[in-house]
Design a protein around this motif. Structure first.
Motif, PDB file in Angstrom:
ATOM      1  N   ILE A   6       0.850  -1.190   0.000  1.00  0.00           N
ATOM      2  CA  ILE A   6       0.000   0.000   0.000  1.00  0.00           C
ATOM      3  C   ILE A   6       0.886   1.241   0.000  1.00  0.00           C
ATOM      4  O   ILE A   6       1.712   1.426   0.901  1.00  0.00           O
ATOM      5  N   ILE A   7       0.707   2.091  -1.010  1.00  0.00           N
ATOM      6  CA  ILE A   7       1.484   3.330  -1.118  1.00  0.00           C
ATOM      7  C   ILE A   7       0.493   4.483  -0.945  1.00  0.00           C
ATOM      8  O   ILE A   7      -0.237   4.851  -1.871  1.00  0.00           O
ATOM      9  N   GLU A   8       0.467   5.032   0.246  1.00  0.00           N
ATOM     10  CA  GLU A   8      -0.548   6.021   0.626  1.00  0.00           C
ATOM     11  C   GLU A   8       0.012   6.887   1.750  1.00  0.00           C
ATOM     12  O   GLU A   8       0.513   6.366   2.749  1.00  0.00           O
ATOM     13  N   ASP A   9      -0.060   8.224   1.588  1.00  0.00           N
ATOM     14  CA  ASP A   9       0.528   9.099   2.603  1.00  0.00           C
ATOM     15  C   ASP A   9      -0.386   9.326   3.801  1.00  0.00           C
ATOM     16  O   ASP A   9       0.067   9.768   4.850  1.00  0.00           O
ATOM     17  N   GLU A  10      -1.689   9.040   3.682  1.00  0.00           N
ATOM     18  CA  GLU A  10      -2.615   9.242   4.795  1.00  0.00           C
ATOM     19  C   GLU A  10      -2.682   7.982   5.664  1.00  0.00           C
ATOM     20  O   GLU A  10      -3.144   6.926   5.220  1.00  0.00           O
ATOM     21  N   GLU A  30       3.426  -1.380   4.146  1.00  0.00           N
ATOM     22  CA  GLU A  30       3.035   0.022   4.040  1.00  0.00           C
ATOM     23  C   GLU A  30       4.197   0.909   3.578  1.00  0.00           C
ATOM     24  O   GLU A  30       5.325   0.760   4.023  1.00  0.00           O
ATOM     25  N   ALA A  31       3.849   1.841   2.684  1.00  0.00           N
ATOM     26  CA  ALA A  31       4.788   2.878   2.272  1.00  0.00           C
ATOM     27  C   ALA A  31       4.034   4.204   2.291  1.00  0.00           C
ATOM     28  O   ALA A  31       2.928   4.301   1.756  1.00  0.00           O
ATOM     29  N   CYS A  32       4.615   5.232   2.912  1.00  0.00           N
ATOM     30  CA  CYS A  32       3.921   6.516   3.030  1.00  0.00           C
ATOM     31  C   CYS A  32       4.287   7.483   1.912  1.00  0.00           C
ATOM     32  O   CYS A  32       3.740   8.583   1.823  1.00  0.00           O
ATOM     33  N   ASN A  33       5.213   7.078   1.034  1.00  0.00           N
ATOM     34  CA  ASN A  33       5.544   7.908  -0.128  1.00  0.00           C
ATOM     35  C   ASN A  33       6.158   7.040  -1.225  1.00  0.00           C
ATOM     36  O   ASN A  33       6.469   5.862  -1.016  1.00  0.00           O
TER      37      ASN A  33
END
Length: 231
Positions: A6-10, A30-33
């Motif tokens: 999942i690549i999502e900043d929120e 998880e990846a935030c950017n």
């Protein structure tokens, strides 16, 4: 267990997805950017969920870079609902697009359908050593280069690849590929074996001749390939 990137900043959106997917036995990375995602991406990932509006590099650019590394299913999750946004995503290689807000159950169903479809496609590719046979598109792939095959070349290579390390005599090959009502002789087999070997290039030695009998497809070591091609 399938693995989802999942690549999502929120954070709250990542958390909602992670909680639902984890309950349904999916492992979530998880990846935030985008930069973090590119470092985390590897062959064990089964599917990618990608947001568009993120700090640093946006989802479009991430998609473009990921498509240079992998063909795994990729689904955009975005608040952008305009047709042009979705069209651009598909043009860059996305497999699907879902707009926010969404139900986790719908997202999960989409992901599972894409993973299962991708697995079915993978089953249509036979890999032997340095060569692959794409049964969906009737292509020979040698060192990542696609090579077109004629209908008979394709049928013959499929037969050989589906019976690796098994001696197939000329009569067996004739009956399978040309049919029982074929009235020619075994020279047709020899001719098409020669054509296939030419297309296999340095891996022509994968198709081995058993004198006065027939042929066998056998993956040999790289050392043997080098020795064969330096004689």
């Amino acid at each position: 267990m399938y693995k989802i990137l999942i690549i999502e900043d929120e954070y709250h959106i990542r958390n909602i997805i992670k909680e639902y997917f984890s309950l349904n036995h999916l492992e979530v990375i998880e990846a935030c950017n985008g930069y973090e995602a590119l470092n985390l991406m590897n062959e064990s990932i089964d599917l990618i969920l990608l947001d568009i509006m993120m700090p640093g590099i946006d989802g479009y650019e991430v998609c473009k870079l990921l498509r240079e590394k992998t063909k795994k299913p990729l689904l955009f999750i975005s608040a952008l609902s305009e047709d042009e946004n979705q069209l651009k995503a598909y043009q860059l290689g996305a497999d699907d697009y879902i707009t926010k807000p969404f139900k986790p159950s719908i997202l999960y169903a989409k992901c599972m359908a894409m993973i299962k479809r991708d697995q079915k496609i993978e089953q249509e590719i036979i890999t032997l050593g340095h060569i692959q046979l794409d049964k969906t598109n009737h292509l020979l792939i040698v060192d990542n280069q696609s090579i077109e095959l004629s209908h008979k070349e394709y049928e013959l290579l499929v037969y050989l690849c589906e019976h690796p390390q098994q001696l197939l005599n000329r009569d067996q090959i004739l009956n399978k590929i040309w049919g029982y009502d074929y009235y020619g002789d075994g020279r047709a087999v020899d001719t098409y074996i020669k054509k296939l070997r030419k297309k296999l290039g340095i891996y022509a030695c994968y198709i081995q001749t058993v004198i006065k009998t027939g042929y066998m497809l056998k993956v040999v070591s790289d050392d043997e390939i080098i020795q064969t091609n330096t004689r």
